[in-house]
Design an enzyme around this catalytic site. Structure first.
Site, PDB file in Angstrom:
ATOM      1  N   LYS A 119     -14.789  66.599 -19.688  1.00 23.50           N
ATOM      2  CA  LYS A 119     -14.484  66.750 -18.265  1.00 23.50           C
ATOM      3  C   LYS A 119     -14.192  65.402 -17.599  1.00 23.50           C
ATOM      4  O   LYS A 119     -13.396  65.319 -16.671  1.00 23.50           O
ATOM      5  CB  LYS A 119     -15.684  67.418 -17.590  1.00 23.50           C
ATOM      6  CG  LYS A 119     -15.471  67.879 -16.167  1.00 23.50           C
ATOM      7  CD  LYS A 119     -16.645  68.737 -15.751  1.00 23.50           C
ATOM      8  CE  LYS A 119     -16.600  69.160 -14.305  1.00 23.50           C
ATOM      9  NZ  LYS A 119     -17.769  70.009 -13.982  1.00 23.50           N
ATOM     10  N   ASP A 141     -26.032  68.443  -5.083  1.00 22.92           N
ATOM     11  CA  ASP A 141     -25.714  68.739  -6.477  1.00 22.92           C
ATOM     12  C   ASP A 141     -25.717  67.449  -7.300  1.00 22.92           C
ATOM     13  O   ASP A 141     -24.793  66.643  -7.203  1.00 22.92           O
ATOM     14  CB  ASP A 141     -24.333  69.423  -6.533  1.00 22.92           C
ATOM     15  CG  ASP A 141     -23.914  69.790  -7.961  1.00 22.92           C
ATOM     16  OD1 ASP A 141     -24.594  69.397  -8.927  1.00 22.92           O
ATOM     17  OD2 ASP A 141     -22.882  70.474  -8.099  1.00 22.92           O
ATOM     18  N   GLU A 190     -17.722  73.309  -6.814  1.00 21.89           N
ATOM     19  CA  GLU A 190     -19.034  73.685  -7.360  1.00 21.89           C
ATOM     20  C   GLU A 190     -20.108  73.880  -6.280  1.00 21.89           C
ATOM     21  O   GLU A 190     -20.801  74.902  -6.287  1.00 21.89           O
ATOM     22  CB  GLU A 190     -19.475  72.651  -8.410  1.00 21.89           C
ATOM     23  CG  GLU A 190     -18.677  72.816  -9.711  1.00 21.89           C
ATOM     24  CD  GLU A 190     -18.741  71.621 -10.651  1.00 21.89           C
ATOM     25  OE1 GLU A 190     -19.597  70.730 -10.445  1.00 21.89           O
ATOM     26  OE2 GLU A 190     -17.937  71.575 -11.600  1.00 21.89           O
ATOM     27  N   ASP A 223     -18.302  78.194 -14.895  1.00 18.96           N
ATOM     28  CA  ASP A 223     -18.709  76.829 -14.567  1.00 18.96           C
ATOM     29  C   ASP A 223     -18.381  75.977 -15.789  1.00 18.96           C
ATOM     30  O   ASP A 223     -19.072  76.039 -16.801  1.00 18.96           O
ATOM     31  CB  ASP A 223     -20.212  76.794 -14.248  1.00 18.96           C
ATOM     32  CG  ASP A 223     -20.737  75.366 -14.029  1.00 18.96           C
ATOM     33  OD1 ASP A 223     -19.930  74.420 -14.081  1.00 18.96           O
ATOM     34  OD2 ASP A 223     -21.953  75.216 -13.813  1.00 18.96           O
TER      35      ASP A 223
HETATM   36  N1  LIG Z   1     -36.057  68.845 -16.693  1.00 13.33           N
HETATM   37  C1  LIG Z   1     -35.193  67.913 -16.372  1.00 13.33           C
HETATM   38  N2  LIG Z   1     -35.583  66.797 -15.706  1.00 13.33           N
HETATM   39  C2  LIG Z   1     -34.724  65.823 -15.395  1.00 13.33           C
HETATM   40  N3  LIG Z   1     -33.411  65.858 -15.694  1.00 13.33           N
HETATM   41  C3  LIG Z   1     -32.940  66.951 -16.342  1.00 13.33           C
HETATM   42  C4  LIG Z   1     -33.799  68.026 -16.717  1.00 13.33           C
HETATM   43  N4  LIG Z   1     -33.041  68.961 -17.344  1.00 13.33           N
HETATM   44  C5  LIG Z   1     -31.781  68.491 -17.381  1.00 13.33           C
HETATM   45  N5  LIG Z   1     -31.715  67.284 -16.781  1.00 13.33           N
HETATM   46  C6  LIG Z   1     -30.523  66.414 -16.638  1.00 13.33           C
HETATM   47  O1  LIG Z   1     -29.487  67.127 -15.985  1.00 13.33           O
HETATM   48  C7  LIG Z   1     -28.224  66.577 -16.394  1.00 13.33           C
HETATM   49  C8  LIG Z   1     -27.270  67.724 -16.725  1.00 13.33           C
HETATM   50  O2  LIG Z   1     -27.139  68.507 -15.585  1.00 13.33           O
HETATM   51  P1  LIG Z   1     -26.062  69.677 -15.455  1.00 13.33           P
HETATM   52  O3  LIG Z   1     -26.123  70.572 -16.637  1.00 13.33           O
HETATM   53  O4  LIG Z   1     -26.250  70.257 -14.107  1.00 13.33           O
HETATM   54  O5  LIG Z   1     -24.750  68.797 -15.513  1.00 13.33           O
HETATM   55  P2  LIG Z   1     -23.245  69.295 -15.681  1.00 13.33           P
HETATM   56  O6  LIG Z   1     -23.008  70.478 -14.829  1.00 13.33           O
HETATM   57  O7  LIG Z   1     -22.879  69.431 -17.097  1.00 13.33           O
HETATM   58  O8  LIG Z   1     -22.531  68.006 -15.101  1.00 13.33           O
HETATM   59  P3  LIG Z   1     -21.583  67.850 -13.841  1.00 13.33           P
HETATM   60  O9  LIG Z   1     -22.045  68.808 -12.798  1.00 13.33           O
HETATM   61  O10 LIG Z   1     -21.798  66.410 -13.468  1.00 13.33           O
HETATM   62  O11 LIG Z   1     -20.232  68.160 -14.383  1.00 13.33           O
HETATM   63  C9  LIG Z   1     -28.502  65.676 -17.582  1.00 13.33           C
HETATM   64  O12 LIG Z   1     -28.458  64.324 -17.148  1.00 13.33           O
HETATM   65  C10 LIG Z   1     -29.924  66.060 -17.971  1.00 13.33           C
HETATM   66  O13 LIG Z   1     -30.622  64.979 -18.576  1.00 13.33           O
HETATM   67 MG   LIG Z   2     -22.492  71.044 -12.888  1.00 15.10          MG
END
Ligand SMILES: Nc1ncnc2c1ncn2[C@@H]1O[C@H](COP(=O)(O)OP(=O)(O)OP(=O)(O)O)[C@@H](O)[C@H]1O
Ligand SMILES: [Mg+2]
Lengths: 627, 181
Positions: A87, A208, A186, A25
Site C-alpha cells: 500500500k 485512526d 477509512e 478494507d
Molecule cells: N495490542 C496492540 N498494542 C499495540 N499496538 C498494536 C496492537 N495490535 C496491533 N498493533 C499495531 O497496530 C498496527 C497495525 O494496525 P492496523 O492493522 O490498523 O494497520 P493497517 O490498517 O494495516 O495500516 P494503515 O491503516 O496504516 O493502512 C501495527 O503497528 C501493530 O503493531
Molecule cells: Mg487501517
C-alpha cells in the site's frame, strides 16, 4: 451501540431483489472483506474461520501467487519474492519509492511512466497488480460466502490518499473485475459503522492510528446525513514509528552496537512484539535472540515505553487541534471513535480521552470497524436499502490548483471542500499573440510549484492571437464523489476547449507528503516573502516582454519619439532591478512603468479586440453567450 | 429526478429570501434535503449519464451552500446579484485610517511570537478582529438593505482585508502548534 441492526422490520426489500455488495478494507498490514446479510453486517471469514488476511503476496511459485498467512511464512526464506506493505507504494514513482524498497529488501524496476515495479521470480509486478492479487482472494471469499456474483464493492483508502493513490486503488479493483461503487475514506467508514443509529445526532471525531498512517476526521451526523467537516493527519506516523522508538532505546541501552541488516529486522520485530504485549502488561522482556550475539533480554516497563512514544502521541494531538480548528465547530465533540491497531496502546487512549475530554468509543473491534462501515455503505449504494437512508458528504484532503507565472500555485479547490465539487477560474495569456496555454495541475498546500505534487499537464491550443491579457481562459476543476479530478479549459471567445481526466503518473513518497504538509504550516512567512519577490519578478518580466513586443509592433504607429524614449529608459532601469532582491523597488518601478504605458496599452487593446472579433459571425458569438 | 433550475439564484435554490441575514438552520436543512435527492450516491447503480448529471448538480449545490453559509462570500454574491462586477467591488477605495490600522494589526500579529504567552495573545487578537468583523457585517447589512451598494461594497473590501488577517493568524496558530511538538 446498536451496530448490527440495520434494516427495520418490514423495510427490507424482497429477497430476490437483494443485491450482493461488499466492503473491503485494503490495509497496509491486514485486509478484510465484510457484507450486510439479512440485516446485519459482518466480516466474511475464510474457509477455516479466519477474518484477517495479511496483506502479503509471495511470487516464488510461477504458476500462482500465494496470498496471506501462507505468503507471510515465506517472508524470511524468499524476501524479494514476498511483497508486504505494498500500500505504501501505490501510485508512487520508483524515484520516490527507493528508500521504502531498500528497507523492505525489494528489487525494483522502472515501469511505464516512471511507476514502480517489483522484480520477482515470476516476473515483474506493479503495486497495483499485487493489490489486485489481494483483492482477488477477498473477492473469491465473498463469492463463496455470499453464494453468487458480487454486484459492487466499496473499497476504503486513507483519508490522506492523494489522486494517484486513489486512482491506483481503483485500478487494482478493475483488474479483478470488481465494480467499484465508491472509494471511501477509512475514518468516514469507521464513523458510519458507529453512527448507524440514524436517530443519533452529533459531532464525531475519528482517531485512526494504524501501522503506517495517522488520520483524524471530524464529522457531523444530522438526520441521516454524515457531513465530513474536516480531515487531517500524517501519512508517515503509525505503529511502525512506535516500534522504531523502542528499538532505538534498546540499542542505546545495549551500548549502541553496530548491527547487520538482518539483526536490525529482528530487533524491530522484537520491539513490535514487546510493544503489543505492553498494551496489556506493565512490564515485559524484550527478546534479543538474533539481535545480539549474546542474545538475552532487556526489560521494558510501560512507563519507559510511554516516555519514549510521548512525542509521537503529541504529534497526533497537534494534528487533532488543527483539524478541530478547521472544522469550525460551535460546540464540542460528542463522541470520539478509535480505529487502527495502534489505538490499543494505553497511552494513546489516555491522551486522546484527555484531549477531547471524552472517553473514546472502542465498542467495535478497531481492526474491523473500517470494513464494516464500508459494507454498510456498499449496501446503501447498491440500492438494498430504502430511500432516506444514510448519506455521506466527504471532503478532499489536499488543495488542488494550477501553476501560474513564476512557479507559483493558484489554489482552485481548497482542502476540506465538500465533494463532488466544481470550481472555475479565469486565466489569461501573458504574451502578445500567444496561441497556446500550458496547464499544469498540482496538489498540495505550499505556494511554490516545486513544493507541491504534480498531477498532470496539458495544453489548450488554438487561442486566437491577441495582446497579452485579452484572452479569457476558463479552467474548470471537477472532483467526483471518489475524490478523482477532471480538468477542462476553454477559451471563452472562440470556444477552443480541451480536458483531461487526471491520472497522475509519478509522485512523491509519504515522507515527502508529510514534509510538504508540515512545511506548509511552518514555512508560511518564508513562503510569503519568496512569493512576493517571485510575483514582482514575474510581473516585471511580463511587463517588459509585453512592452517590447508592443513597441516593435505598434510603437512607431501609436507613439511619438519622446514617449518611446521615456518608456525605453524606464524599461532598462527595471531590467536591472529584476536581477536583484529588492521586492519593494521592483514593485514601485512596475507601477511607474505601468502608468507611463497606460495610454499606449489602451490604444493597442482597442485595435486588437476589433481584429479578434472580426472573423467571428454574430451567430456563434450568441452561442457563446448562451452557455 | 427533479433538477434545480440553473436560472435560479442560490437563495431561491434554498428557499431563502435574498437577504444578508440568513437562517442558518433552514440553509442546512434544505442543503441536506437537496443532497439527499441529488448526490451521486443516490445514482450509484444508475446509468452513466445519470451519474454524470448527479455529480454536476451535487457539485452545484455544494458550491451554493459554501457561498451562502459564510458571511463574506454571501455578501459578495448579493452584490453580484445586484449587478456589481468583481471590478466594481475591488475598485472601492478604502480610507487611509483603515489601512493604517491594518498595517498596525499585521505588525502586532508578526510580533506575537515574542510575547510571553503567544497562544493567549493570539486568541485575544482573533477575538478583537472578530468584533470588527461583526461590526462590518452590520454595516454591510444596513447599507445593502438601504440600496447603498457602494458603501456595501466598501464594507466587503474591508472584510476581505480582515479575512486575510485571520488567515495569517491561523497560519501563526499552526506554527505555534508545531513548535510545541
Ligand atoms: N495490542 C496492540 N498494542 C499495540 N499496538 C498494536 C496492537 N495490535 C496491533 N498493533 C499495531 O497496530 C498496527 C497495525 O494496525 P492496523 O492493522 O490498523 O494497520 P493497517 O490498517 O494495516 O495500516 P494503515 O491503516 O496504516 O493502512 C501495527 O503497528 C501493530 O503493531
Ligand atoms: Mg487501517
Amino acid at each position: 451501540m446498536a451496530l448490527l441492526n440495520i434494516a427495520e422490520p418490514g423495510q427490507s426489500p424482497l429477497p430476490h431483489q437483494i443485491k450482493r455488495a461488499i466492503g473491503i478494507d485494503l490495509g497496509t498490514t491486514n485486509s478484510l472483506v465484510a457484507a450486510v446479510r439479512a440485516g446485519s453486517v459482518d466480516i466474511l471469514p475464510d474457509e477455516i474461520g479466519v477474518m484477517m488476511l495479511p496483506s502479503v503476496v509471495n511470487y516464488t511459485d510461477v504458476r500462482r501467487p500465494l496470498v496471506g498467512a501462507g505468503a507471510l511464512s515465506l517472508a524470511t526464506q524468499h524476501p524479494a519474492d514476498t511483497l508486504m506493505s505494498v500500500k505504501r507504494f501505490m501510485g508512487r514513482g520508483s524515484r520516490d519509492a527507493v528508500a521504502d524498497a531498500q528497507r523492505s529488501h525489494y528489487h525494483l524496476a522502472d515501469g511505464e511512466e516512471g511507476l514502480v515495479r517489483f522484480i520477482t521470480s515470476s516476473g515483474e509486478r506493479s503495486p497495483v497488480e499485487v493489490s489486485a492479487d489481494i483483492l482477488r482472494v477477498l473477492h473469491q471469499r465473498a463469492l463463496a460466502t455470499l453464494g453468487g456474483e458480487i454486484d459492487g464493492a466499496v473499497i476504503t483508502v486513507p483519508a490522506y490518499f492523494d489522486e494517484a493513490q486513489r486512482q491506483a486503488t481503483k485500478d487494482a479493483a478493475t483488474l479483478v473485475g470488481l465494480r467499484v461503487l465508491r472509494l471511501m475514506n477509512e475514518p468516514t467508514a469507521a464513523a458510519v459503522a458507529y453512527g448507524l443509529d440514524a436517530a443519533e445526532q452529533g459531532v464525531i471525531a475519528v482517531y485512526d492510528l494504524g501501522g503506517g498512517t495517522f488520520d483524524i476526521s471530524i464529522l457531523r451526523l444530522h438526520k441521516g446525513v454524515f457531513e465530513v467537516l474536516a480531515i487531517g493527519g500524517d501519512t508517515a506516523l503509525g505503529g511502525d514509528d512506535l516500534d522504531a522508538a523502542l528499538a532505538e532505546w534498546v540499542l542505546q541501552h545495549c551500548g549502541s552496537p553496530a548491527l547487520a541488516p538482518g539483526q536490525y529486522r529482528q530487533l524491530h520485530a522484537a520491539a513490535r512484539a514487546a510493544k503489543e504485549r505492553l498494551s496489556d502488561e506493565v512490564a515485559v522482556d524484550l527478546d534479543l535472540t538474533g539481535v545480539l550475539p549474546s542474545g538475552g533480554a532487556v526489560q521494558v516497563t510501560r512507563e519507559t515505553f510511554d516516555s519514549l512514544i510521548e512525542p509521537l502521541v503529541k504529534r497526533t494531538l497537534g494534528a487533532c487541534r488543527r483539524c478541530l480548528r478547521d472544522a469550525k465547530l460551535d460546540a464540542g465533540i460528542d463522541n470520539i471513535v478509535m480505529v487502527g491497531g495502534s489505538t490499543r496502546v494505553p497511552l494513546v487512549r489516555e491522551a486522546v480521552a484527555d484531549f477531547f475530554q471524552r472517553r473514546p468509543l472502542v465498542d467495535i473491534d478497531p481492526d474491523q470497524v473500517v470494513a464494516l462501515g464500508a459494507a454498510i455503505q456498499a449496501d446503501i449504494l447498491v440500492g438494498n436499502r430504502s430511500e432516506g437512508d444514510l448519506l455521506l458528504l466527504d471532503v478532499i484532503p489536499l488543495s488542488l490548483g494550477i501553476e501560474t507565472m513564476g512557479g507559483l500555485v493558484e489554489k482552485i479547490v481548497p482542502r476540506n471542500t465538500t465533494i463532488p465539487a466544481s470550481r472555475a477560474q479565469e486565466f489569461t495569456t501573458y504574451k502578445d499573440g500567444q496561441t497556446a496555454l500550458a496547464i499544469h495541475i498540482l496538489q498540495g498546500e505550499r505556494e511554490m510549484v516545486s513544493d507541491c505534487r504534480s498531477l498532470a499537464r496539458f495544453e489548450l491550443r488554438s487561442i486566437p492571437p491577441m495582446v497579452a491579457g485579452a484572452a479569457r481562459i476558463k479552467v474548470t476543476f471537477q472532483v467526483d464523489a471518489d475524490g478523482l479530478l477532471n480538468v477542462s479549459a476553454r477559451e471563452e471567445i472562440t470556444g477552443a476547449q480541451t480536458s483531461v481526466t487526471v491520472k497522475p503518473s509519478f509522485g512523491l513518497s509519504d515522507d515527502e507528503i508529510t514534509a510538504m504538509l508540515q512545511a506548509s504550516f511552518s514555512h508560511a512567512v518564508e513562503d510569503k516573502l519568496a512569493r512576493q519577490l517571485a510575483e514582482q519578478r514575474v510581473a516585471g518580466w511580463q511587463l517588459l516582454d509585453g512592452l517590447n513586443a508592443a513597441l516593435t509592433a505598434d510603437g512607431e504607429a501609436l507613439l511619438n519619439e519622446e514617449d518611446r524614449t521615456t518608456l525605453a529608459t524606464l524599461m532598462i532601469e527595471l531590467q536591472a532591478l529584476l536581477e536583484g532582491q529588492d521586492t519593494a523597488a521592483i514593485h514601485s518601478l512596475i507601477e511607474r512603468l505601468g502608468r507611463q504605458s497606460e495610454t499606449f496599452a489602451g490604444r493597442r487593446m482597442d485595435k486588437s479586440i476589433r481584429e479578434a472579433l472580426a472573423g467571428i459571425s454574430l451567430d456563434s458569438l450568441d452561442d457563446e453567450v448562451m452557455q | 429526478m427533479s433538477l434545480p433550475e440553473l436560472q435560479k439564484s442560490y437563495f431561491q435554490l434554498f428557499d431563502l429570501p435574498e437577504n444578508f441575514a440568513l437562517d442558518q438552520a433552514q440553509l442546512g436543512e434544505r442543503y441536506r434535503e437537496l443532497q439527499k435527492e441529488l448526490h451521486p450516491d443516490r445514482y450509484a447503480s444508475g446509468s452513466a449519464h445519470e451519474q454524470r448529471l448527479a455529480v454536476q448538480y451535487s457539485a452545484l449545490i455544494n458550491e451554493a451552500y459554501a457561498t451562502l453559509r459564510k458571511a463574506l462570500p454571501r455578501a459578495l454574491y448579493l452584490l453580484k446579484l445586484a449587478g456589481m462586477s468583481k471590478e466594481d467591488i475591488s475598485g472601492q477605495k478604502v480610507d487611509g485610517s483603515f489601512l493604517m490600522a491594518q498595517m498596525d494589526l499585521r505588525e502586532n500579529l508578526m510580533m506575537l511570537d515574542e510575547t510571553g504567552d503567544p497562544e493567549a495573545a493570539l486568541e485575544h487578537f482573533v477575538t478583537e478582529i472578530d468584533v470588527d468583523v461583526k461590526q462590518l457585517h452590520r454595516e454591510f447589512s444596513r447599507a445593502f438593505s438601504a440600496g447603498e451598494l457602494t458603501s456595501a461594497a466598501g464594507a466587503c473590501v474591508k472584510l476581505q482585508y480582515l479575512e486575510k488577517l485571520l488567515e495569517e493568524a491561523e497560519q501563526m496558530e499552526s506554527r505555534l502548534i508545531d513548535n510545541q511538538n
